[in-house]
Write an enzyme that holds these catalytic residues in place. Structure first.
Site, PDB file in Angstrom:
ATOM      1  NE  ARG A 264      -5.710   0.009  11.513  1.00 14.20           N
ATOM      2  CZ  ARG A 264      -4.725  -0.136  10.627  1.00 14.20           C
ATOM      3  NH1 ARG A 264      -3.936   0.883  10.340  1.00 14.20           N
ATOM      4  NH2 ARG A 264      -4.513  -1.294  10.042  1.00 14.20           N
TER       5      ARG A 264
ATOM      6  CE  LYS B 268      -0.599  -0.040   5.003  1.00 10.09           C
ATOM      7  NZ  LYS B 268      -1.388  -0.543   6.113  1.00 10.09           N
TER       8      LYS B 268
HETATM    9  C1  LIG Z   1      -0.451  -1.330   6.643  1.00  7.01           C
HETATM   10  C2  LIG Z   1      -0.821  -2.627   7.241  1.00  7.01           C
HETATM   11  C3  LIG Z   1       0.157  -3.605   7.455  1.00  7.01           C
HETATM   12  C4  LIG Z   1       1.627  -3.387   7.141  1.00  7.01           C
HETATM   13  O1  LIG Z   1       2.230  -2.588   8.102  1.00  7.01           O
HETATM   14  P1  LIG Z   1       3.805  -2.274   8.058  1.00  7.01           P
HETATM   15  O2  LIG Z   1       4.049  -1.523   9.297  1.00  7.01           O
HETATM   16  O3  LIG Z   1       4.058  -1.476   6.835  1.00  7.01           O
HETATM   17  O4  LIG Z   1       4.499  -3.574   8.039  1.00  7.01           O
HETATM   18  C5  LIG Z   1      -0.244  -4.805   7.990  1.00  7.01           C
HETATM   19  N1  LIG Z   1      -1.532  -5.034   8.311  1.00  7.01           N
HETATM   20  C6  LIG Z   1      -2.502  -4.126   8.120  1.00  7.01           C
HETATM   21  C7  LIG Z   1      -3.901  -4.445   8.489  1.00  7.01           C
HETATM   22  C8  LIG Z   1      -2.171  -2.892   7.590  1.00  7.01           C
HETATM   23  O5  LIG Z   1      -3.146  -1.981   7.406  1.00  7.01           O
END
Ligand SMILES: *Cc1c(COP(=O)(O)O)cnc(C)c1O
Length: 356
Positions: free
Chosen positions: A132, A38
């Site tokens: 969250r 993302k």
């Molecule tokens: C963005 C996200 C991740 C990845 O997080 P990083 O800190 O970039 O490794 C994993 N799980 C969810 C649900 C996320 O939204």
């Protein structure tokens, strides 16, 4: 050839290396990783580097990014990290798995899957205290019971997300809770959960310190692959590159000016009333990059002796001190995660992929 600025240089060999190193590291204790795309808006070049690094599952929070990767021919199992109830049908069409925490959305996914004559896999997210997304543990059994009644969707596993909103550390206690919930669900409903996804790049410390990860067999990793660090203290992970991304802007003005603006101070372009300290005349470099391109607070100049004074929408102002610079020179910066996301998302920042 003219090289446009602002420009984000993306070293795919370093991303490939980081992916492979993390894949092996986590696999040593039985943990598979999903590559999270993302932050780079699902850039197929980066997705491809993750695949070359040995990953078979990629995850993104946006359907558009998954479509973009699929359209570019990226062959992977795709996970949607954030499911919108209004887009249940597209979720089923484009994602193999989605993360979910609401029955209403699960029901829509099930309906869409049946309508499309498909089976869609879901990971049920459990709330472990970061506040969250996540089903409250006391409600998990009831959500599982309902979900099992619906045809079209299958529970692929459980997941949890920490250190995102509340900054809560994913430690042994949290991971044991998730393991225990997974075992309980398996026992009570007599099923086998394929994926127990314990978290993200913030799970590195827990992973390093844990002997046996219990039922946790998956992590969703973005920032560690891209920026080479864990995310509780942002310490580099040994053996990884922390410089796969470099943001370049150019000097458009270089003059010695006072350090305090002259006249009556009111609001700046972003509605703040700025304060200045009088440090006498200052050698100031004005760069052609601003808040519309990046989060200036998340940039670190590569060269010693350059300080960021501030920015407006499309200008960044540096205290250049005695650093030899000329108008037209390029200045390189290391972006943190927030700055990287902003630069990737800005259409004004040219993306230059190197070492494909
Ligand atoms: C963005 C996200 C991740 C990845 O997080 P990083 O800190 O970039 O490794 C994993 N799980 C969810 C649900 C996320 O939204």
């Amino acid at each position: 050839m003219r090289r446009p600025t602002p420009r984000l240089e993306i070293d795919l060999a370093k991303i490939r290396h980081n992916t492979q190193t993390l894949r092996r590291l986590y696999a040593a204790k039985g943990i598979h990783i999903m590559g999270v795309t993302k932050a780079v808006c699902g850039a197929p070049e980066v997705a491809h580097a993750m695949i070359q690094g040995g990953l078979t599952v990629l995850a993104d929070s946006r359907i558009e990014n998954i479509q973009r990767m699929r359209a570019a021919g990226i062959a992977a199992r795709f996970v949607l990290l954030r499911t919108l109830p209004s887009r249940a049908e597209e979720t089923v069409l484009h994602a193999d798995i989605s993360l979910n925490s609401e029955l209403a959305t699960l029901e829509r996914l099930a309906e869409a899957a049946q309508r499309l004559n498909r089976r869609h896999d879901v990971i049920l997210m459990v709330e472990l205290g970061d506040l969250r997304e996540g089903i409250l543990p006391e409600n998990l059994f009831s959500v599982v019971r309902h979900t099992l009644e619906w045809k079209g969707i299958r529970i692929a596993g459980l997941g949890a997300n920490l250190a995102c909103f509340g900054g809560i550390r994913p430690d042994a206690g949290k991971m044991e809770t998730l393991s225990r919930l997974a075992r309980n669900v398996e026992e009570v409903f007599d099923l086998r959960l394929e994926i127990i996804s314990g978290g993200n790049s913030a799970n590195y410390d827990w992973f390093s310190q844990t002997g046996l990860p219990g039922r946790i067999n998956n992590l969703r990793i973005g920032e560690s692959i891209l920026l080479g660090c864990e995310t509780l203290q942002r310490r580099p992970i040994p053996g990884l590159y922390t410089d796969a991304f470099r943001l370049v802007a150019e000097v458009i003005e270089l003059k010695t000016k006072p350090s305090v603006p002259q006249g009556v101070v009111c609001q700046d372009s972003y509605g703040n009333v700025p304060k200045f300290e009088d440090r006498g005349p200052m050698r100031r470099a004005l760069l052609g990059i601003g808040r519309q391109d990046v989060i200036p607070e998340g940039l670190s100049p590569e060269q010693q002796g350059l300080d960021i004074l501030g920015a407006s929408g499309d200008h960044l102002i540096l205290d250049a001190k005695t650093v030899p610079l000329r108008v037209g020179d390029e200045i390189g910066f290391r972006p943190n995660y927030g700055a990287l996301v902003a630069a990737m998302t800005s259409p004004y920042v040219t993306k230059k992929f190197i070492n494909a």
